[in-house]
Structures are given as structure tokens and as C-alpha cells.
Design an enzyme around this catalytic site. Structure first.
Site, PDB file in Angstrom:
ATOM      1  CB  CYS A  45      76.143 -17.844  25.806  1.00  0.00           C
ATOM      2  SG  CYS A  45      77.850 -18.550  26.083  1.00  0.00           S
ATOM      3  CD1 TRP A  78      72.819 -22.012  31.283  1.00  0.00           C
ATOM      4  CD2 TRP A  78      71.882 -20.469  30.301  1.00  0.00           C
ATOM      5  NE1 TRP A  78      73.906 -20.980  31.075  1.00  0.00           N
ATOM      6  CE2 TRP A  78      73.427 -19.967  30.444  1.00  0.00           C
ATOM      7  CE3 TRP A  78      71.064 -19.366  29.786  1.00  0.00           C
ATOM      8  CZ2 TRP A  78      74.124 -18.977  29.770  1.00  0.00           C
ATOM      9  CZ3 TRP A  78      71.683 -18.386  29.262  1.00  0.00           C
ATOM     10  CH2 TRP A  78      72.903 -17.859  29.200  1.00  0.00           C
ATOM     11  NE  ARG A 106      80.427 -19.123  35.848  1.00  0.00           N
ATOM     12  CZ  ARG A 106      80.495 -19.113  34.539  1.00  0.00           C
ATOM     13  NH1 ARG A 106      79.759 -18.985  33.680  1.00  0.00           N
ATOM     14  NH2 ARG A 106      81.956 -19.256  33.959  1.00  0.00           N
ATOM     15  CE1 TYR A 107      74.692 -27.688  37.292  1.00  0.00           C
ATOM     16  CE2 TYR A 107      73.599 -25.925  38.069  1.00  0.00           C
ATOM     17  CZ  TYR A 107      74.110 -27.069  38.629  1.00  0.00           C
ATOM     18  OH  TYR A 107      74.212 -27.789  39.398  1.00  0.00           O
ATOM     19  CB  THR A 108      79.012 -23.225  30.866  1.00  0.00           C
ATOM     20  OG1 THR A 108      79.576 -24.631  30.455  1.00  0.00           O
ATOM     21  CG2 THR A 108      79.630 -22.467  32.074  1.00  0.00           C
ATOM     22  CB  VAL A 109      75.142 -22.623  26.804  1.00  0.00           C
ATOM     23  CG1 VAL A 109      73.871 -23.427  27.252  1.00  0.00           C
ATOM     24  CG2 VAL A 109      75.094 -21.133  27.279  1.00  0.00           C
ATOM     25  CE1 TYR A 172      81.127 -13.124  29.930  1.00  0.00           C
ATOM     26  CE2 TYR A 172      82.162 -12.816  28.045  1.00  0.00           C
ATOM     27  CZ  TYR A 172      81.087 -13.256  28.598  1.00  0.00           C
ATOM     28  OH  TYR A 172      79.953 -13.479  28.228  1.00  0.00           O
TER      29      TYR A 172
END
Length: 297
Positions: A45, A78, A106-109, A172
């Protein structure tokens, strides 16, 4: 990767807002302390890559912990290989839902866990690196660079904003566009921004002169992924990074710095984009190449 919630009626990608935005700061609910916080990051990422670079540049490895997630993400989000040593979580989503059971995005880093409070403090990726550079200044290694000098902050913030909209997020917007109009708009922004940066770097080693700053940290992850992923996968195919002499020399100059090179994992990068984003690459086949020598003088 279901992006329906982040796609407008005109086919434009509209990135979800950051959900957890509490600051780590002196006098606040979450003050900076050695050993209290842990960054959850992915080598794949670009937003997380920034945090890993800054943590190493500033010598904060023993102050702020890191957990690296698996590059392949599925509907559960993730995965944490072997389970998280701090929380025991198997998926990053567990930490999101433990902090806010109603979270639906969304589960983001990257995101930062406060081990003392037992909550996620922030997934506000633009602020995370600034926090490492300012709130954690008392623990910076001797001789660490000042990535966010007071005298340059207004100039840095202005350039960062252009880099984000035109390039970091621009790739993106091009890759996730679902209409020709949205794609054309985004890809034009990408190459207009690259052209402006090419001209800027023609007479200086770094974006703000002779010293590294936060702007260089924000630009590099996009450049590192450009020819390997964005050129083909996101249809940003007007020109390659290697077709821009000043930018390509600059990217290699950064790659030669251990904090940049040691956090750049092209295997993780390619497997994540080409395997995870089946909306763009339905077969999940990871292409060979391109063959690029990042160590060339």
C-alpha cells in the site's frame, strides 16, 4: 474489491474519508509515548509505505511498533500472518470493529493502535507521518532529518496537496474510473502532475531543494509503483516513469537511501494489485516484468 460505495454516478472514483482521526499529541487523550503505539501497514500500500519510510528515517523502530499484513486481501480484509503479537487479531478488521462495531467501510492501512487504551486511534494516513515527525520528535535518532521544517510547512503542504490530487490519488481515479470521461480527466491530471514534477526536479535533488522533506516521502511510493503497476494495471500508459529523466534519476536517488529501499517490496506490490483487484484483473494473473534496474547510477 467492491468499490460501489466509492464510485459516483458519473463513473468517478471518490475515495472514502478516513474514519478514525484522533490526534496523538501531548495533552490529548492519546499522548505520544514509547512502546504505546503500533502501526499496521502493508508493503503493497502506498499510503502505508509512507509511514514505514518515515519510521525508519527518524529512527523510531524501537519507539513505535509495526505489524505487516499479508499483501493479498479478501472479503475479510487484510490478514495478519501468524496473528498479531500485540492483540492476537487474525484480521485487521477485528481491530476496526473492536473500536467501532458500526464501521462499514473498507479496512485500510496504515492505522495506529493504542495498546494502552485498546483502540484504533487513527487511520488518517496524511496525518500519521506528520505525527511521527512532530509529536514523536523527542525520540528521533540523533542526526535524523527534519522532514517537516517549520519554515517550509506552508510550501510543503501546498505541494503535497497537488501531488495527492494529481498523482497519489490520481492514479487510482484513472484505474478505478468506470466511464471514459472520468478516466480521461484523471489520466490527464496524472501526466500533467508528472510533467510539472519533472520540470521542478530538473535543477534540484529533492522537491524542496537540497534536503529530504515530507513531500519526497509522499511522492516516492507512487513513483515506485508506477511502471510496475500503474502504467498497465491502472491504464496510466501515456508515458513510463523511466521516460522522465529527472524523475527517474530522483526516484533512484531515493531508492538508494536504506529507509526507502528496505521498505520497497516489489513482490508484495505486484501480488497485491494484480491478485486483489479482480475488478480490474479478473484472472488474478501477476505479470512478469517490467525489468527495471533501480540500482543504476
Amino acid at each position: 474489491m467492491d468499490l460501489a460505495r466509492e464510485t459516483s454516478d458519473t463513473g468517478r472514483f471518490v475515495r472514502q474519508p478516513n474514519w478514525f482521526t484522533t490526534r496523538i499529541e501531548e495533552g490529548g487523550e492519546h499522548p505520544p509515548e514509547p512502546g504505546r503505539y503500533r502501526i499496521y501497514a502493508s508493503y503493497a500500500c502506498p499510503w502505508a509505505h509512507r509511514s514505514l519510510i518515515v519510521r525508519e528515517l527518524l529512527g523510531l523502530q524501537d519507539v513505535v511498533g509495526v505489524t505487516i499484513v499479508d499483501p493479498i486481501r479478501d472479503e475479510r480484509g487484510w490478514r495478519i500472518p501468524g496473528g498479531d503479537p500485540v492483540t492476537g487479531a487474525e484480521f485487521l478488521s477485528e481491530l476496526y470493529l473492536a473500536t467501532d462495531p458500526g464501521f462499514e467501510g473498507r479496512y485500510t492501512v496504515p492505522c495506529v493502535w493504542d495498546a494502552k487504551a485498546g483502540v484504533l486511534v487513527t487511520n488518517d494516513y496524511p496525518q500519521i507521518t506528520l505525527t511521527l515527525e512532530t509529536a514523536f520528535a523527542p525520540w528521533h535518532a540523533e542526526g535524523a532529518p527534519d522532514l517537516y521544517p517549520v519554515a517550509l510547512r506552508a510550501e510543503i503542504d501546498e505541494l503535497n496537496d497537488r501531488i495527492f490530487h494529481g498523482l497519489n490519488n490520481g492514479v487510482y481515479r484513472a484505474g478505478f474510473a468506470t466511464s471514459q470521461e472520468a478516466y480521461e480527466e484523471a489520466v490527464t491530471d496524472v501526466f500533467d502532475t508528472l510533467g510539472a514534477l519533472e520540470r521542478r526536479l530538473a535543477d534540484r535533488p529533492y522537491l524542496h531543494g537540497d534536503a529530504l522533506t515530507e513531500s519526497d516521502v509522499r511522492l516516492y511510493p507512487t513513483l515506485a509503483r508506477f511502471d510496475a503497476v500503474y502504467h498497465s494495471h491502472f491504464k496510466c500508459s501515456v508515458r513510463r516513469l523511466t521516460d522522465h529523466p529527472a524523475l527517474w534519476a530522483y526516484a533512484r536517488r531515493l531508492y538508494a537511501i536504506p529507509a526507502f529501499r528496505d521498505t520497497t517490496d516489489f513482490d508484495h506490490i505486484k501480488r497485491h494489485y494484480f491478485v486483489t483487484q479482480r475488478n480490474i484483473n479478473p484472472t488474478g494473473i501477476v505479470p512478469r516484468g517490467p525489468e527495471i534496474d533501480w540500482t543504476a547510477p
